[in-house]
Design a protein around this motif. Sequence first.
Motif, mmCIF file in Angstrom:
data_model
loop_
_atom_site.group_PDB
_atom_site.id
_atom_site.type_symbol
_atom_site.label_atom_id
_atom_site.label_comp_id
_atom_site.label_asym_id
_atom_site.label_seq_id
_atom_site.Cartn_x
_atom_site.Cartn_y
_atom_site.Cartn_z
ATOM 1 N N LEU A 44 0.844 -1.191 0.000
ATOM 2 C CA LEU A 44 0.000 0.000 0.000
ATOM 3 C C LEU A 44 0.877 1.238 0.000
ATOM 4 N N GLU A 45 0.580 2.166 -0.869
ATOM 5 C CA GLU A 45 1.309 3.425 -0.909
ATOM 6 C C GLU A 45 0.293 4.553 -0.998
ATOM 7 N N GLY A 46 0.318 5.446 -0.018
ATOM 8 C CA GLY A 46 -0.652 6.525 0.006
ATOM 9 C C GLY A 46 -2.083 6.048 0.097
ATOM 10 N N GLY A 47 -2.272 4.872 0.686
ATOM 11 C CA GLY A 47 -3.607 4.309 0.832
ATOM 12 C C GLY A 47 -4.073 3.478 -0.348
ATOM 13 N N TRP A 259 -5.089 3.638 10.962
ATOM 14 C CA TRP A 259 -3.988 4.185 11.756
ATOM 15 C C TRP A 259 -3.597 5.578 11.290
ATOM 16 N N TYR A 260 -4.339 6.096 10.288
ATOM 17 C CA TYR A 260 -4.104 7.454 9.804
ATOM 18 C C TYR A 260 -5.239 8.419 10.143
ATOM 19 N N ASP A 261 -6.295 7.939 10.806
ATOM 20 C CA ASP A 261 -7.417 8.834 11.136
ATOM 21 C C ASP A 261 -8.080 8.363 12.426
ATOM 22 N N ASP A 262 -9.183 9.016 12.785
ATOM 23 C CA ASP A 262 -9.825 8.790 14.082
ATOM 24 C C ASP A 262 -11.010 7.833 14.018
ATOM 25 N N ARG A 263 -11.159 7.086 12.950
ATOM 26 C CA ARG A 263 -12.339 6.228 12.841
ATOM 27 C C ARG A 263 -12.417 5.177 13.945
ATOM 28 N N LEU A 264 -11.285 4.632 14.359
ATOM 29 C CA LEU A 264 -11.282 3.595 15.382
ATOM 30 C C LEU A 264 -10.782 4.146 16.710
ATOM 31 N N LEU A 265 -9.580 4.677 16.715
ATOM 32 C CA LEU A 265 -8.949 5.195 17.929
ATOM 33 C C LEU A 265 -8.603 6.668 17.756
ATOM 34 N N SER A 266 -8.634 7.389 18.852
ATOM 35 C CA SER A 266 -8.243 8.797 18.816
ATOM 36 C C SER A 266 -6.743 8.918 18.565
ATOM 37 N N ALA A 267 -6.313 10.098 18.157
ATOM 38 C CA ALA A 267 -4.888 10.335 17.914
ATOM 39 C C ALA A 267 -4.040 10.032 19.151
ATOM 40 N N GLN A 295 11.073 0.060 15.029
ATOM 41 C CA GLN A 295 12.471 0.091 14.611
ATOM 42 C C GLN A 295 12.669 1.274 13.684
ATOM 43 N N GLY A 296 13.301 2.335 14.168
ATOM 44 C CA GLY A 296 13.503 3.509 13.335
ATOM 45 C C GLY A 296 12.180 4.071 12.858
ATOM 46 N N ARG A 297 12.035 4.209 11.545
ATOM 47 C CA ARG A 297 10.804 4.742 10.954
ATOM 48 C C ARG A 297 9.729 3.683 10.766
ATOM 49 N N PRO A 316 4.890 4.809 8.304
ATOM 50 C CA PRO A 316 3.794 5.793 8.266
ATOM 51 C C PRO A 316 4.178 7.141 7.675
ATOM 52 N N ALA A 317 5.415 7.577 7.858
ATOM 53 C CA ALA A 317 5.807 8.878 7.305
ATOM 54 C C ALA A 317 5.727 8.875 5.786
#
Length: 348
Positions: A44-47, A259-267, A295-297, A316-317
């Motif tokens: 996956l890249e950019g979703g 893991w990129y938004d708040d749909r499941l868990l808050s930030a 591990q690192g990034r 994630p970055a």
Amino acid sequence: MKATWLLGMAMMSTGAHAATREETIDAWMRDYTGQVPGASVLVLEGGDAVFQRSYGLADLEAGVASSPTTNYRLASVSKQFTAASVLLLVEDGVLTLDDPVRRWLPTLPVATETITLRHLLSHTSGLIDYEDLLPPDQAHQIHDADVLRLLEREDRLYFPAGSDYRYSNSGYALLALVVERASGQRFAAFLQARIFSPLGMRATLAREDEGPPVTDRAFGYTLVGDRWERTDQSTTSAVLGDGGIYSSITDLAKWDAVWYDDRLLSAPSRALAVQASTATPEPDVAHYGFGWRLQGRMQWHSGESIGFRNVLLRFPAQRLTVIVLSNRDAPEPYRLARQIAALWNGTP
């Protein structure tokens, strides 16, 4: 005219690059191809799914080919979902990370009185490994509740809670029981109601003998001599909190997205899950979060159980994720997934 020509050349170059990546991954996956236990790979890249392909067979006896919807036993990749369940209950105000585990499981021995849920999540509890407590002639499968019964008899720890790190399947089996006590639901039902159904992970489930069957199921195998033998279940395969979830690359793409938004868990909860607070001596694991190796990034986790070897890597970055699921005992696909990731991010 010149601008149009340059655009055309750029598009041709991008297409050629993509083809080269596909051909490279296909070559790396050659041993999974044909009438052998297979694998499913997702990048996956950019979703977006920039590579998605399955190889080999999910069921050798029936000749069923692996596909993107094939559901593999995730083994320890399941720990991400157990940790997320606890964080959801924290957000509900039902429990806190610093609750003593004996608040929820009071039959645990006195030696565990200083262990908190935070210690269980981060593998710093010092709990005895339940696998080492099973008798050599153990014949029937055990469940999370059986893990509790085994630990009730062990009034000792490897080390005082919070003083060291030791990867613990026992801790995550107990966390599944805590989720049940705190929510009033079976762990599998809680996962379905709070995570899988809301996210549209329609085929993902924590497998129970009395529960719904695993659809599009991959069965696990081991190479014995020159032939593959089905080795799908062991005495510990019915323990859910540490490794009992089945899922596919199709559904795990939805898991990655939240893991990129708040749909499941808050930030703040998501940040806690991947907080680099617990140092580890493990290779390529500088720290452990809650259900995530760090591990690192890279945020990642592997899953190894009889008949299955899996890995999920996230950068994630860069919005880059690589998932490899396989229904065989070997090889461990972590290095392969790192090689695949390097095709996009250049990091070996």
